[in-house]
Design a protein around this motif. Structure first.
Motif, mmCIF file in Angstrom:
data_model
loop_
_atom_site.group_PDB
_atom_site.id
_atom_site.type_symbol
_atom_site.label_atom_id
_atom_site.label_comp_id
_atom_site.label_asym_id
_atom_site.label_seq_id
_atom_site.Cartn_x
_atom_site.Cartn_y
_atom_site.Cartn_z
ATOM 1 N N GLU A 16 0.819 -1.207 0.000
ATOM 2 C CA GLU A 16 0.000 0.000 0.000
ATOM 3 C C GLU A 16 0.859 1.265 0.000
ATOM 4 O OE1 GLU A 16 -3.422 0.250 -0.267
ATOM 5 O OE2 GLU A 16 -3.105 -1.837 -0.826
ATOM 6 N N LYS A 17 2.155 1.101 -0.054
ATOM 7 C CA LYS A 17 3.049 2.252 -0.061
ATOM 8 C C LYS A 17 3.831 2.260 -1.370
ATOM 9 C CE LYS A 17 3.582 2.710 4.950
ATOM 10 N NZ LYS A 17 4.541 2.827 6.081
ATOM 11 N N ASP A 18 4.660 3.267 -1.537
ATOM 12 C CA ASP A 18 5.528 3.366 -2.706
ATOM 13 C C ASP A 18 6.944 3.606 -2.221
ATOM 14 O OD1 ASP A 18 3.447 3.499 -4.984
ATOM 15 O OD2 ASP A 18 2.753 5.040 -3.587
ATOM 16 N N ASN A 291 -12.621 6.830 -2.315
ATOM 17 C CA ASN A 291 -11.499 6.950 -3.252
ATOM 18 C C ASN A 291 -11.436 8.399 -3.732
ATOM 19 O OD1 ASN A 291 -9.344 5.934 -4.996
ATOM 20 N ND2 ASN A 291 -10.767 6.327 -6.676
ATOM 21 N N VAL A 292 -10.411 9.114 -3.304
ATOM 22 C CA VAL A 292 -10.222 10.518 -3.683
ATOM 23 C C VAL A 292 -9.133 10.601 -4.741
ATOM 24 C CG1 VAL A 292 -9.563 12.828 -2.887
ATOM 25 C CG2 VAL A 292 -10.929 11.338 -1.397
ATOM 26 N N CYS A 293 -9.420 11.327 -5.813
ATOM 27 C CA CYS A 293 -8.424 11.545 -6.857
ATOM 28 C C CYS A 293 -8.301 13.050 -7.105
ATOM 29 C CB CYS A 293 -8.758 10.764 -8.118
ATOM 30 S SG CYS A 293 -10.498 10.848 -8.614
ATOM 31 N N THR A 315 -1.634 18.791 -0.812
ATOM 32 C CA THR A 315 -0.898 18.314 0.365
ATOM 33 C C THR A 315 -0.555 19.436 1.347
ATOM 34 O OG1 THR A 315 1.121 18.418 -0.977
ATOM 35 C CG2 THR A 315 0.057 16.264 -0.750
ATOM 36 N N LEU A 316 -0.837 20.680 0.993
ATOM 37 C CA LEU A 316 -0.578 21.796 1.912
ATOM 38 C C LEU A 316 -1.859 22.347 2.531
ATOM 39 C CD1 LEU A 316 2.139 23.799 -0.089
ATOM 40 C CD2 LEU A 316 2.493 22.370 1.942
ATOM 41 N N ILE A 317 -2.887 22.513 1.708
ATOM 42 C CA ILE A 317 -4.112 23.171 2.169
ATOM 43 C C ILE A 317 -4.704 22.488 3.395
ATOM 44 C CG2 ILE A 317 -6.567 23.453 1.587
ATOM 45 C CD1 ILE A 317 -5.600 24.080 -1.278
ATOM 46 N N HIS A 318 -4.815 21.167 3.336
ATOM 47 C CA HIS A 318 -5.532 20.455 4.395
ATOM 48 C C HIS A 318 -4.734 20.434 5.694
ATOM 49 C CE1 HIS A 318 -8.557 19.482 1.491
ATOM 50 N NE2 HIS A 318 -7.605 19.124 0.653
ATOM 51 N N LYS A 319 -3.426 20.541 5.599
ATOM 52 C CA LYS A 319 -2.616 20.693 6.810
ATOM 53 C C LYS A 319 -2.966 22.001 7.507
ATOM 54 C CE LYS A 319 1.447 18.088 5.160
ATOM 55 N NZ LYS A 319 0.739 17.299 4.144
ATOM 56 N N ARG A 331 2.969 11.107 0.544
ATOM 57 C CA ARG A 331 2.740 9.759 -0.002
ATOM 58 C C ARG A 331 1.280 9.564 -0.404
ATOM 59 N NH1 ARG A 331 6.780 6.114 0.368
ATOM 60 N NH2 ARG A 331 8.605 6.744 1.584
ATOM 61 N N GLU A 332 0.357 10.058 0.445
ATOM 62 C CA GLU A 332 -1.061 9.977 0.085
ATOM 63 C C GLU A 332 -1.329 10.803 -1.171
ATOM 64 O OE1 GLU A 332 -3.812 9.470 3.999
ATOM 65 O OE2 GLU A 332 -2.569 11.285 3.964
#
Length: 433
Positions: A16-18, A291-293, A315-319, A331-332
């Motif tokens: 589930e990771k990369d 499932n979010v894209c 990846t910045l806004i939601h933080k 990673r998400e």
């Protein structure tokens, strides 16, 4: 053509990771045929030296309107309904088929040059976006935008056009099709039921705008007594695999419906911010198992089609909104922009990750750039420091479509000329906003 990406850093799935791993990747025809060691009988025709390079699965733009590329920077700083009905709709009414074609060409250029190899498009003038996709070598999923009221003639004409376009493109396996009911404020409940039945009958997916603005929520609640997501669900749009663009103004009940029905949500951070619509609760959706894209929306509202820019915002806004640095990690974000998008399009067995047997849809980045130096954490770098200009080579369906920043499948200068001619003809170059 047998292509080797030799001794290259690659982002490869590991459960589930990369992980980033140095390896060699072998491409034959349109597929990745081996990772690591050459397969028996492999005939190399081209070797790409992977020194100082990073290969990633091509980014997947899950919601856009490619024809709008020529409308960039012509409808700014407006409320959503003023933007849509006061400025964009009148421009759309002037569009010719050729305008749609050249707008799509410009969009494809921008996307390809910033590492996107597949896009999910809602468009108006049939055959023009598919024409641009065929010629450019890009991969796309196309929806003819559908607007209608009950069983009205206009809605039926648009449905017929959707099938006509699908059937005319059967010769290109880089193209696939969905049905695209535009939104609850342009499709009434009767027309939604017709579209949902057509989707079931023809084994097609749905692509729809939902819960984008406060005004939409108010309008639908006044008319139907429910939210746009409840309305769509009540009228069968979620009885087939569906992609819901935006989902900014949603509550917990809406999110539960999205999860239960397996709806994929496309978040479009730049467009939603620019139109003053707010922020989709991506953290809640991910937590609920939705499932979010990721998508850019059209250049008329973004005003960019650069998925690296969108990935950074995601990846910045939601933080910041949630006041936690762990919210929507890099990673998400990477998976949201790649494999999650492939799942939304029903193409996860073909694209979205670098794996043997999958299509060779790849973007190669130059690591000798200020933005990716030092190479401490390249997955984080894609979200927090890359800007898309690092993309050097693009491979789609096993064919090199861009090499050393030069697009090989399109006449870039001609596209710019044609688009500038369009805005002069429409008078958009002289309009003050």
């Amino acid at each position: 053509m047998g292509i080797i990406l030799k001794n290259i850093s690659a982002i490869l799935p590991n459960g589930e990771k990369d992980e980033v791993k140095e390896t060699s990747i072998y491409i034959e025809g349109d597929r990745i045929v081996a990772i690591g060691n050459a397969p028996e009988g492999f005939a190399e025709e081209k070797v790409i030296d992977g020194k100082d390079k990073l290969v990633i699965p091509g980014l997947i733009n899950c919601h856009t309107h490619s024809y709008m590329a020529f409308m960039r920077n012509v409808a700014d700083d407006l409320s959503f309904m003023d933007w849509l009905f006061g400025t964009i709709d009148p421009i759309e009414q002037q569009m010719t088929d050729e305008d749609t074609y050249w707008g799509a060409c410009l969009a494809i250029l921008e996307m390809m040059k910033s590492g996107t190899t597949c896009f999910n498009d809602m468009q108006m003038n049939i055959h023009q976006t598919t024409r641009a996709v065929k010629e450019s070598g890009m991969r796309a999923v196309i929806s003819r935008g559908l607007v209608g009221s009950g069983n009205d003639e206009a809605g039926q004409v648009r449905l017929a056009q959707a099938y006509e376009e699908r059937d005319a493109a059967k010769d290109c396996d880089r193209l696939s099709f969905m049905l695209g009911p535009h939104a609850p404020y342009t499709c009434d409940d009767g027309f939604m039921r017709i579209v949902s039945e057509e989707a079931k009958k023809n084994n097609m997916r749905i692509h729809v705008h939902l819960s984008e603005s406060v005004s939409e929520i108010q309008q639908i609640k006044e008319k139907y007594g429910c939210t746009p997501i409840e309305m769509a669900n009540n009228n069968g749009l979620f009885d087939v695999p569906a992609i819901a663009a935006h989902c900014v103004q949603v509550d917990d009940k809406d999110i539960a419906i999205l999860k239960e029905k397996g709806v994929s949500v496309v978040t479009n951070p730049a467009s939603n911010m620019k139109l003053g619509n707010g922020f989709a609760p991506v953290d809640k959706m991910l937590g609920a198992g939705v499932n979010v894209c990721l998508g850019t929306d059209g250049a008329a509202s973004n005003n960019s089609l650069n998925m690296f820019h969108e990935l950074s915002l995601l990846t910045l806004i939601h933080k910041g909104v949630n006041k936690t640095p762990q919210c929507v990690s890099a990673r998400e974000g990477f998976r949201i922009a790649t494999i999650n998008g492939a799942k939304a399009l029903g193409l996860e067995k073909e694209i979205g990750s670098i794996e043997v047997g999958k299509k060779a849809d790849l973007a190669i980045l130059n690591l000798n750039t200020p933005s990716l130096t030092p190479r401490n954490n390249l997955i984080a770098g894609l979200s927090y420091s890359a800007n898309g200009s690092e993309v050097e080579t693009v491979i789609i369906d096993g064919k090199i479509t861009m090499e050393n920043r030069k697009v090989l499948t399109m006449d870039e200068e001609l596209v710019y000329k044609k688009v500038n001619d369009i805005i002069v003809r429409m008078g958009l170059d002289k309009k003050e906003y």
